[in-house]
Enzyme design. Structure first.
Site, mmCIF file in Angstrom:
data_model
loop_
_atom_site.group_PDB
_atom_site.id
_atom_site.type_symbol
_atom_site.label_atom_id
_atom_site.label_comp_id
_atom_site.label_asym_id
_atom_site.label_seq_id
_atom_site.Cartn_x
_atom_site.Cartn_y
_atom_site.Cartn_z
ATOM 1 N N TYR A 157 -1.475 0.062 -2.040
ATOM 2 C CA TYR A 157 -0.204 0.057 -1.294
ATOM 3 C C TYR A 157 -0.036 1.255 -0.354
ATOM 4 C CZ TYR A 157 1.344 -4.307 -3.223
ATOM 5 O OH TYR A 157 1.447 -5.639 -3.504
ATOM 6 N N GLU B 293 3.364 -7.972 -9.768
ATOM 7 C CA GLU B 293 1.910 -8.185 -9.922
ATOM 8 C C GLU B 293 1.433 -7.689 -11.283
ATOM 9 O OE1 GLU B 293 0.439 -6.433 -6.230
ATOM 10 O OE2 GLU B 293 1.629 -7.898 -5.117
HETATM 11 C C1 HEM Z 1 4.756 -4.603 1.228
HETATM 12 C C2 HEM Z 1 3.455 -4.840 1.362
HETATM 13 C C3 HEM Z 1 2.816 -6.175 1.603
HETATM 14 C C4 HEM Z 1 3.314 -7.322 2.176
HETATM 15 C C5 HEM Z 1 4.684 -7.573 2.781
HETATM 16 C C6 HEM Z 1 2.252 -8.309 2.118
HETATM 17 C C7 HEM Z 1 2.345 -9.618 2.587
HETATM 18 C C8 HEM Z 1 1.428 -10.609 2.329
HETATM 19 C C9 HEM Z 1 1.600 -12.033 2.594
HETATM 20 C C10 HEM Z 1 2.854 -12.646 3.228
HETATM 21 C C11 HEM Z 1 0.502 -12.668 2.195
HETATM 22 C C12 HEM Z 1 0.208 -14.183 2.261
HETATM 23 C C13 HEM Z 1 0.671 -14.831 0.974
HETATM 24 C C14 HEM Z 1 0.418 -16.318 0.972
HETATM 25 O O1 HEM Z 1 -0.726 -16.736 1.291
HETATM 26 O O2 HEM Z 1 1.337 -17.069 0.663
HETATM 27 C C15 HEM Z 1 -0.412 -11.663 1.657
HETATM 28 C C16 HEM Z 1 -1.676 -11.917 1.175
HETATM 29 C C17 HEM Z 1 -2.617 -10.923 0.969
HETATM 30 N N1 HEM Z 1 -2.407 -9.570 1.012
HETATM 31 FE FE1 HEM Z 1 -0.628 -8.662 1.237
HETATM 32 N N2 HEM Z 1 1.149 -7.738 1.548
HETATM 33 C C18 HEM Z 1 1.452 -6.441 1.230
HETATM 34 C C19 HEM Z 1 0.594 -5.528 0.646
HETATM 35 C C20 HEM Z 1 -0.763 -5.697 0.525
HETATM 36 C C21 HEM Z 1 -1.715 -4.687 0.117
HETATM 37 C C22 HEM Z 1 -1.342 -3.268 -0.302
HETATM 38 C C23 HEM Z 1 -2.950 -5.239 0.170
HETATM 39 C C24 HEM Z 1 -4.250 -4.539 -0.127
HETATM 40 C C25 HEM Z 1 -5.091 -4.180 0.805
HETATM 41 C C26 HEM Z 1 -2.773 -6.617 0.589
HETATM 42 C C27 HEM Z 1 -3.790 -7.559 0.726
HETATM 43 C C28 HEM Z 1 -3.587 -8.923 0.773
HETATM 44 C C29 HEM Z 1 -4.642 -9.911 0.566
HETATM 45 C C30 HEM Z 1 -6.107 -9.609 0.258
HETATM 46 C C31 HEM Z 1 -4.023 -11.173 0.690
HETATM 47 C C32 HEM Z 1 -4.679 -12.539 0.538
HETATM 48 C C33 HEM Z 1 -5.394 -12.978 1.768
HETATM 49 C C34 HEM Z 1 -5.958 -14.344 1.480
HETATM 50 O O3 HEM Z 1 -5.233 -15.321 1.685
HETATM 51 O O4 HEM Z 1 -7.103 -14.400 1.022
HETATM 52 N N3 HEM Z 1 -1.445 -6.862 0.798
HETATM 53 N N4 HEM Z 1 0.189 -10.441 1.753
#
Ligand code: HEM
Length: 141
Positions: free
Chosen positions: A93, A135
């Site tokens: 994060y 999580e």
């Molecule tokens: C406040 C912080 C964050 C927000 C608002 C956010 C938002 C999102 C959203 C909207 C999705 C798509 C969910 C879906 O498919 O329905 C997602 C997926 C993902 N996020 Fe985040 N995220 C945050 C933090 C992080 C962090 C810290 C990481 C680490 C590097 C990260 C890595 C990922 C990954 C790897 C995916 C999945 C991609 C896939 O579909 O394979 N996110 N996140």
């Protein structure tokens, strides 16, 4: 802890600019993230090409609903489930936070005053803490 009235006001006031430049900001964010923390790249191996749009959209929706975050419950659940599946951990994060704030600065330029960046920093980590807690529960279940 609650977000301060001032933080909420600043985020709401700058939400339209962040939304308008959402894709540029998230594209820049991933550039900085992968350059500074190359290990995070592997987490996105299976990610769809429009992943940057999803993050941009999530940030815009969050900023617009900062007075009533309950609206976001369903979205938070989807993000948390996806994060657990892709092995996102609490220590990631601050990496994303640093990259995001720098990206906002790069894209918004002079509009991103110290005050604006501080407000977005608080708001990002506020949402981050909600996601981290959810999580942890999902992983423990
Ligand atoms: C406040 C912080 C964050 C927000 C608002 C956010 C938002 C999102 C959203 C909207 C999705 C798509 C969910 C879906 O498919 O329905 C997602 C997926 C993902 N996020 Fe985040 N995220 C945050 C933090 C992080 C962090 C810290 C990481 C680490 C590097 C990260 C890595 C990922 C990954 C790897 C995916 C999945 C991609 C896939 O579909 O394979 N996110 N996140």
């Amino acid at each position: 802890m609650e977000l301060s009235t001032q933080t909420k006001q600043i985020c709401k006031a700058t939400a339209p600019a962040v939304k308008e430049h959402g894709e540029a900001i998230t594209t820049r964010m991933y550039e900085i993230l992968f350059e500074t923390y190359p290990k995070t790249k592997a987490l996105f191996d299976g990610a769809p090409a429009d992943q940057n749009k999803k993050l941009a959209a999530a940030i815009a929706v969050y900023a617009s609903n900062i007075d009533d975050l309950a609206v976001l419950d369903t979205a938070v659940e989807a993000m948390a489930q996806r994060h657990v599946k892709t092995n996102v951990k609490p220590e990631h994060y601050p990496m994303v936070g640093t990259a995001l704030l720098q990206a906002i600065k790069d894209v918004l330029g002079e509009a991103a005053t110290d005050e604006v960046i501080e407000a977005w920093k608080e708001a990002y980590f506020f949402l981050g803490d909600i996601l981290i807690a959810r999580e942890e529960k999902i992983r423990a279940a």
